[in-house]
Scaffold this active site. Structure first.
Site, PDB file in Angstrom:
ATOM      1  N   HIS A  34       0.821  -1.207   0.000  1.00  0.00           N
ATOM      2  CA  HIS A  34       0.000   0.000   0.000  1.00  0.00           C
ATOM      3  C   HIS A  34       0.857   1.260   0.000  1.00  0.00           C
ATOM      4  O   HIS A  34       0.512   2.250  -0.655  1.00  0.00           O
ATOM      5  CB  HIS A  34      -0.916  -0.018   1.222  1.00  0.00           C
ATOM      6  CG  HIS A  34      -1.903   1.099   1.264  1.00  0.00           C
ATOM      7  ND1 HIS A  34      -2.995   1.160   0.419  1.00  0.00           N
ATOM      8  CD2 HIS A  34      -1.972   2.211   2.045  1.00  0.00           C
ATOM      9  CE1 HIS A  34      -3.690   2.255   0.684  1.00  0.00           C
ATOM     10  NE2 HIS A  34      -3.092   2.901   1.660  1.00  0.00           N
ATOM     11  N   TYR A  37       4.510   0.398  -2.929  1.00  0.00           N
ATOM     12  CA  TYR A  37       4.272   0.058  -4.336  1.00  0.00           C
ATOM     13  C   TYR A  37       5.303  -0.951  -4.850  1.00  0.00           C
ATOM     14  O   TYR A  37       5.828  -0.825  -5.955  1.00  0.00           O
ATOM     15  CB  TYR A  37       4.300   1.320  -5.204  1.00  0.00           C
ATOM     16  CG  TYR A  37       3.132   2.250  -5.028  1.00  0.00           C
ATOM     17  CD1 TYR A  37       2.179   2.047  -4.043  1.00  0.00           C
ATOM     18  CD2 TYR A  37       2.982   3.368  -5.839  1.00  0.00           C
ATOM     19  CE1 TYR A  37       1.109   2.907  -3.876  1.00  0.00           C
ATOM     20  CE2 TYR A  37       1.907   4.239  -5.685  1.00  0.00           C
ATOM     21  CZ  TYR A  37       0.976   4.001  -4.698  1.00  0.00           C
ATOM     22  OH  TYR A  37      -0.081   4.854  -4.537  1.00  0.00           O
ATOM     23  N   GLU A  83      -7.386   8.705  -4.488  1.00  0.00           N
ATOM     24  CA  GLU A  83      -6.986   7.633  -3.586  1.00  0.00           C
ATOM     25  C   GLU A  83      -8.067   6.568  -3.528  1.00  0.00           C
ATOM     26  O   GLU A  83      -9.222   6.799  -3.923  1.00  0.00           O
ATOM     27  CB  GLU A  83      -6.654   8.161  -2.194  1.00  0.00           C
ATOM     28  CG  GLU A  83      -7.817   8.443  -1.285  1.00  0.00           C
ATOM     29  CD  GLU A  83      -7.360   8.622   0.170  1.00  0.00           C
ATOM     30  OE1 GLU A  83      -8.137   8.241   1.063  1.00  0.00           O
ATOM     31  OE2 GLU A  83      -6.255   9.143   0.405  1.00  0.00           O
ATOM     32  N   HIS A  85     -10.066   3.634  -1.086  1.00  0.00           N
ATOM     33  CA  HIS A  85     -10.401   3.161   0.262  1.00  0.00           C
ATOM     34  C   HIS A  85     -11.231   1.896   0.107  1.00  0.00           C
ATOM     35  O   HIS A  85     -12.383   1.837   0.521  1.00  0.00           O
ATOM     36  CB  HIS A  85     -11.136   4.247   1.048  1.00  0.00           C
ATOM     37  CG  HIS A  85     -10.385   4.689   2.255  1.00  0.00           C
ATOM     38  ND1 HIS A  85     -10.969   4.929   3.464  1.00  0.00           N
ATOM     39  CD2 HIS A  85      -9.056   4.907   2.452  1.00  0.00           C
ATOM     40  CE1 HIS A  85     -10.050   5.287   4.345  1.00  0.00           C
ATOM     41  NE2 HIS A  85      -8.877   5.286   3.744  1.00  0.00           N
ATOM     42  N   HIS A  87     -10.543  -1.753   0.866  1.00  0.00           N
ATOM     43  CA  HIS A  87     -10.740  -2.699   1.961  1.00  0.00           C
ATOM     44  C   HIS A  87     -11.586  -2.102   3.089  1.00  0.00           C
ATOM     45  O   HIS A  87     -12.514  -2.761   3.582  1.00  0.00           O
ATOM     46  CB  HIS A  87      -9.382  -3.161   2.505  1.00  0.00           C
ATOM     47  CG  HIS A  87      -8.694  -4.177   1.643  1.00  0.00           C
ATOM     48  ND1 HIS A  87      -8.828  -4.205   0.273  1.00  0.00           N
ATOM     49  CD2 HIS A  87      -7.854  -5.205   1.957  1.00  0.00           C
ATOM     50  CE1 HIS A  87      -8.095  -5.199  -0.215  1.00  0.00           C
ATOM     51  NE2 HIS A  87      -7.499  -5.827   0.784  1.00  0.00           N
ATOM     52  N   ASP A 259      -0.348  15.413   5.157  1.00  0.00           N
ATOM     53  CA  ASP A 259      -1.548  14.804   5.723  1.00  0.00           C
ATOM     54  C   ASP A 259      -1.177  13.519   6.443  1.00  0.00           C
ATOM     55  O   ASP A 259      -0.328  12.767   5.981  1.00  0.00           O
ATOM     56  CB  ASP A 259      -2.530  14.526   4.579  1.00  0.00           C
ATOM     57  CG  ASP A 259      -3.464  13.368   4.859  1.00  0.00           C
ATOM     58  OD1 ASP A 259      -4.083  13.375   5.935  1.00  0.00           O
ATOM     59  OD2 ASP A 259      -3.566  12.471   4.011  1.00  0.00           O
ATOM     60  N   GLN A 305      -8.321  10.291  12.021  1.00  0.00           N
ATOM     61  CA  GLN A 305      -8.524  11.203  10.899  1.00  0.00           C
ATOM     62  C   GLN A 305      -8.410  12.677  11.302  1.00  0.00           C
ATOM     63  O   GLN A 305      -8.270  13.014  12.465  1.00  0.00           O
ATOM     64  CB  GLN A 305      -9.893  10.935  10.288  1.00  0.00           C
ATOM     65  CG  GLN A 305     -10.033   9.551   9.685  1.00  0.00           C
ATOM     66  CD  GLN A 305      -9.143   9.357   8.476  1.00  0.00           C
ATOM     67  OE1 GLN A 305      -9.430   9.854   7.390  1.00  0.00           O
ATOM     68  NE2 GLN A 305      -8.049   8.646   8.644  1.00  0.00           N
ATOM     69  N   ASP A 480      -4.492   8.816 -11.915  1.00  0.00           N
ATOM     70  CA  ASP A 480      -5.074   7.481 -12.040  1.00  0.00           C
ATOM     71  C   ASP A 480      -5.087   6.747 -10.709  1.00  0.00           C
ATOM     72  O   ASP A 480      -4.293   7.020  -9.821  1.00  0.00           O
ATOM     73  CB  ASP A 480      -4.322   6.643 -13.086  1.00  0.00           C
ATOM     74  CG  ASP A 480      -2.846   6.463 -12.756  1.00  0.00           C
ATOM     75  OD1 ASP A 480      -2.448   6.670 -11.600  1.00  0.00           O
ATOM     76  OD2 ASP A 480      -2.076   6.122 -13.665  1.00  0.00           O
ATOM     77  N   GLY A 517      -1.165   9.706  -8.847  1.00  0.00           N
ATOM     78  CA  GLY A 517      -2.087   8.584  -8.787  1.00  0.00           C
ATOM     79  C   GLY A 517      -1.939   7.766  -7.534  1.00  0.00           C
ATOM     80  O   GLY A 517      -1.324   8.168  -6.547  1.00  0.00           O
TER      81      GLY A 517
END
EC number: 6.3.5.3
Length: 720
Positions: A34, A37, A83, A85, A87, A259, A305, A480, A517
């Site tokens: 994740h 890559y 992005e 999300h 799972h 972030d 968050q 992408d 992406g």
């Protein structure tokens, strides 16, 4: 998921000792698929990310692209990000989708931009299954709740249903931000001695291990066992964070920003200093928390968050704290940047729990060299179906039906920029500061890429480009989101490689830089892998904010451009179509235009002409569905297609070759002249006030009134 033996040996060799528990957890998450890559990065060099308009390309929280200005317009930038999300949205559809929105919005903030538009691209299992509808409803509710509460309009996107998403839905979210050039910041640490300041919500234990969770196949019991890995969002805190970020930028208090997303504070802080070539010393005890007795690993990896980490000059720290308090946000000075060549050090309760090189932590994961099998080619083997049955089944299929149930839940006009609303080929946003219209299209078609990964991905890029062109805009840049199954399976990795190469090749052909992406792999479950899914979010630019509508006026002639099959020049193929999804059978994938750039640019030019009354691209469901979507209670159409040596009526009406547009025009000759030497122009008939749609092909006729068509297209509304 734990650090593999090979990775553990590499870490021990590099740092000269056994990693601490906190270090091992950091490596486990930051070296996961994740974050690192490991299976996809070797393929991503296929993308062209450069162009005169590209200010900041791949590698930051979001890309930055310059806009052309018109009239007295100012120079303006936009940010683009996307992005997944996936799972989390299976385990908890509401919170999983909502926090996907929150994360991509904060990526926008970290570049100095203000979020102005969202797109959601959603993929679920068979709509007839109760569990698919449960996930669908929860995801849409989560996106609408979060986006509406923070005041960012969701203006475009896509929804697709396919059996192979049953065990693993996809939620891909894209965000556009608006940015004045002088306010641009990055996630690259600037100066030793500057402070690291954590602003936003208090840290809890939610989302622990989210990055490693997203790097594994979903287990059968994921909905219960993996719930702690799903973050819980608070959109009201996010709205305060958006406005606080603006205030910090107004006073030039931010040197760099990141972030807190995947791998939490550990991921954000280590990546920020690694990009700047610096070190850092962080005191985890200083983090403002909402749960007692948290340990070092939890502080580092929790994905609570609505949090940002800022680099702030020492003399500005007090003012940052004052502004955070004004917006009722927590603020902690958690550490400072150290000289180049020093390590990333974290302490907890007086002990050093992390002491590693940030560059090794962020970029040291070895890449995977995986075998791949090329997908098989499909040949023609089609069932015989009556034209009426085909029309009714395809128009009423959830993939081709109206998505009004989805977008009516979104506040798509907040901020007062949306001049073309959801339900059209592309949204159009008024960037008044630059005098520029910004067209925005996003989506993919899993039927296409399941049938032919490479060709289908090329078609996805062409379709999104055609969408913005149909509203008069020229493609400008794209991001992408590449979704695939378990890359350790050669057939799955072969399909994934196909979508990467196909998307890259068509974007290059269209001269559209792919500026950023996201990759999401291991979308695999006990039901099997997902189809390789290359979501593309693409923007186009034009002068002004007007565009031809999708709906007919009832006063012009109908022409279709780019339909070589109707001209008898090519064989209409049904590979990857909704026709084969509904009735079975196989076929080759449609051949795409040889010079797509000329076709798309000419479509954009013609769409802006005064003689064009309506325009709509031809793609999902084919020409018949396009015409069904254009008629309404005030305007119908009468269409007659002559005999060609290629193709049955079904193949002519339901093939999904992209790069075609239906225009309603008062001057067909002008359309023909514009496309001379570029693409064929075929006259179809006329728009009228008949309140019906009549299509005749080779002496076979379809005849439906618009009320019946509306009933067919309302399947999602009717069910939900």
């Amino acid at each position: 998921m734990s650090l593999s033996d090979a990775d553990h040996e590499l870490v021990v060799e590099e740092i000269g000792r056994e990693p601490t528990r906190a270090e091992a957890a950091l490596f486990e998450n930051l070296w996961s698929e994740h974050c690192a890559y490991r299976s996809s990065r070797p393929l991503l060099s296929a993308f062209d990310s450069e162009g005169d308009q590209v200010v900041i390309g791949p590698g930051d929280d979001a890309a930055v692209v310059s806009l052309p200005s018109h009239g007295d317009g100012e120079e303006m930038y936009i940010t683009m990000g996307v992005e997944s999300h996936n799972h989390p949205s299976y385990v908890d559809p509401f919170d999983g989708a909502a926090t996907g929105v929150g994360g991509i919005v904060r990526d926008t903030l970290s570049m100095g931009a203000y979020p102005i538009a969202l797109a959601d691209c959603l993929y679920f299992g068979d709509f007839d299954r109760e569990h698919s509808r449960y996930l669908f409803e929860g995801v849409v509710e989560g996106i609408s709740h979060y986006g509406n509460c923070i005041g960012v309009p969701t203006v475009t996107g896509s929804v697709a249903f396919h059996d192979d998403y049953e065990g693993n839905p996809l939620v891909n979210v894209s965000c556009i931000g608006l940015l004045e050039p002088e306010r641009t910041i990055t996630a690259e640490a600037q100066e030793p001695g500057n402070k690291l300041v954590l602003v936003g919500n208090a840290t809890g234990r939610d989302g622990l291990g989210g990055a490693s969770f997203a790097s594994e196949d979903l287990a059968e019991d994921a909905e219960t066992e993996d719930r702690p890995a799903v973050q819980v969002g608070d959109p009201y805190s996010e709205k305060l964070l958006v406005e606080c970020n603006e205030a910090l930028l107004d006073e030039e208090l931010v040197e760099s920003a990141r972030d807190l997303g995947a791998a939490g504070l550990g991921g954000a802080s280590s990546e920020l200093i690694a990009k700047g070539g610096l070190g850092a010393r962080i005191e985890l005890d200083r983090v403002h928390e909402r749960e007692p007795n948290m340990n070092a690993m939890e502080y580092l990896l929790a994905e609570s968050q609505e949090r940002m980490v800022y680099e702030v000059a020492p003399e500005d720290v007090d003012r940052v704290a004052e502004l955070a308090e004004r917006f009722d946000l927590g603020c902690s000075v958690i550490g400072e940047l150290t000289e180049p060549g020093t390590n990333y050090v974290c302490t907890f309760e007086g002990e050093t729990v992390v002491d590693v090189d940030a560059a090794f932590l962020g970029d040291g994961a070895p890449m995977n060299d995986l075998p791949s099998d090329a997908p098989p080619k499909q040949e023609r083997d089609l069932p015989t179906v009556s034209l009426d049955e085909a029309f009714e089944r395809i128009v009423s299929s959830p993939n081709c039906a109206s998505k009004r149930w989805v977008y009516r839940q979104y506040d798509h006009e907040v901020q007062v920029r949306t001049s073309v609303l959801p339900g059209d080929d592309a949204a159009l946003l008024a960037i008044r500061e630059a005098g520029t219209g910004l067209a925005f299209s996003a989506g993919a078609d899993p039927n296409w890429t399941d049938a032919a990964p490479y060709e289908g991905a090329r078609a996805v890029a062409l379709e999104n480009a055609t969408n913005v062109a149909a509203k008069g805009a020229t493609p400008h840049a794209a991001v992408d989101c590449l979704n695939g199954g378990n890359p350790e399976k050669p057939d799955v990795y072969g399909g994934f490689k196909g979508i990467v190469d196909g998307l890259a090749d068509m974007c290059s052909d269209l001269d559209v830089p792919v500026v950023g992406g996201n990759v999401s792999l291991y979308n695999d479950s006990q039901d099997g892998p997902i189809p390789p899914t290359p979501t593309l979010a693409l923007v186009g630019v034009k002068e002004g904010y007007d565009a031809p509508p999708l709906s007919l006026s009832g006063e012009g002639r109908l022409v279709v451009v780019g339909d070589t099959a109707l001209e008898g020049k090519t064989d209409p193929r049904l590979g990857g179509s909704e026709y084969t999804a509904q009735f079975g059978g196989t076929d080759r994938f449609p051949a795409l235009p040889v010079d797509s750039t000329d076709v798309v640019e000419t479509i954009a030019e013609v769409a802006d002409a005064d003689h064009v009354l309506a325009s709509h691209d031809v793609s999902h469901g084919g020409l018949a569905v396009t015409l069904a979507e254009m008629v309404h209670e005030d305007a119908g159409a009468s269409v007659e297609i002559g005999t060609t040596e290629h193709g049955t009526p079904a193949r002519l009406l339901f093939n999904e070759r992209p790069g075609r547009v239906v225009f309603e025009t008062t001057d067909p000759a002008a359309v023909r002249e514009a496309f001379d030497g570029v693409a064929p122009v075929t006259e179809l008939g006329e728009a009228n006030d008949s309140n019906g749609l009549d299509i005749t092909v080779n002496d076979e006729t379809l005849a439906y009134n618009v009320a019946d068509i509306a009933d067919l297209r309302s399947v999602i509304d009717d069910e939900l």
